[in-house]
Design an enzyme around this catalytic site. Structure first.
Site, PDB file in Angstrom:
ATOM      1  N   HIS A  49       0.843  -1.216   0.000  1.00 56.56           N
ATOM      2  CA  HIS A  49       0.000   0.000   0.000  1.00 56.56           C
ATOM      3  C   HIS A  49       0.865   1.247   0.000  1.00 56.56           C
ATOM      4  O   HIS A  49       0.944   1.917   1.018  1.00 56.56           O
ATOM      5  CB  HIS A  49      -0.911  -0.012   1.227  1.00 56.56           C
ATOM      6  N   PHE A  50       1.389   1.678  -0.934  1.00 56.10           N
ATOM      7  CA  PHE A  50       1.633   1.141  -2.269  1.00 56.10           C
ATOM      8  C   PHE A  50       3.139   1.103  -2.442  1.00 56.10           C
ATOM      9  O   PHE A  50       3.812   2.058  -2.051  1.00 56.10           O
ATOM     10  CB  PHE A  50       0.978   2.026  -3.332  1.00 56.10           C
TER      11      PHE A  50
END
Length: 146
Positions: A49-50
């Site tokens: 993420h991410f």
């Protein structure tokens, strides 16, 4: 002020889900708490993420605010989870996200008690980084006996 060892007495959470590192101000008479979470690139959620642009998931910011509110609730009742009481996160109202939280940030968590009816607690919560608002919500918790 509470360090991580005392926080662990008031929250049942453990790594990687313990999201309060230190309590810097807790006033039971004024029914408020101020705490923080140091956000590190080593947090497991940043793997997905991410990867190219790591951002702390919003649901974990909400959970961090709820954990700070839970500490306040336990302190107000002069109880600990070891006494057979837990707070379950059951909802939120007026939830808003304003800015992302990234590795290296210190997430400031503030909660103020609003009300308690039939063991349903409501707290006004805010999260910020460097004085900039990140998230705000009314956090709702249910007090339950184990």
């Amino acid at each position: 002020m509470m360090d991580i060892n005392e926080i662990r007495e008031y929250l049942p959470h453990r790594y990687p889900f313990l999201l309060v590192d230190r309590v810097v101000d807790l006033n039971v008479e004024e029914k408020r708490i101020r705490a923080y979470k140091n956000v590190s690139i080593n947090e497991p959620f940043f793997n997905g993420h991410f990867p190219a642009h790591p951002i702390m998931p919003g649901v974990l910011i909400i959970e961090a605010m709820a954990q700070a509110a839970g500490i306040l609730g336990f302190k107000m009742l002069d109880l600990k989870p070891a006494d057979g009481t837990l707070y379950y996160f059951v909802g939120s109202d007026k939830l808003r996200f304003r800015n992302p939280v990234t590795p290296g940030d210190q997430l400031i968590l503030e909660a103020k008690f609003i009300s308690c009816k039939r063991q349903i607690w409501k707290f006004e919560c805010q999260a910020s980084v460097d004085g900039k608002p990140v998230c705000s919500a009314e956090i709702i918790c249910a007090e339950r006996k184990l």
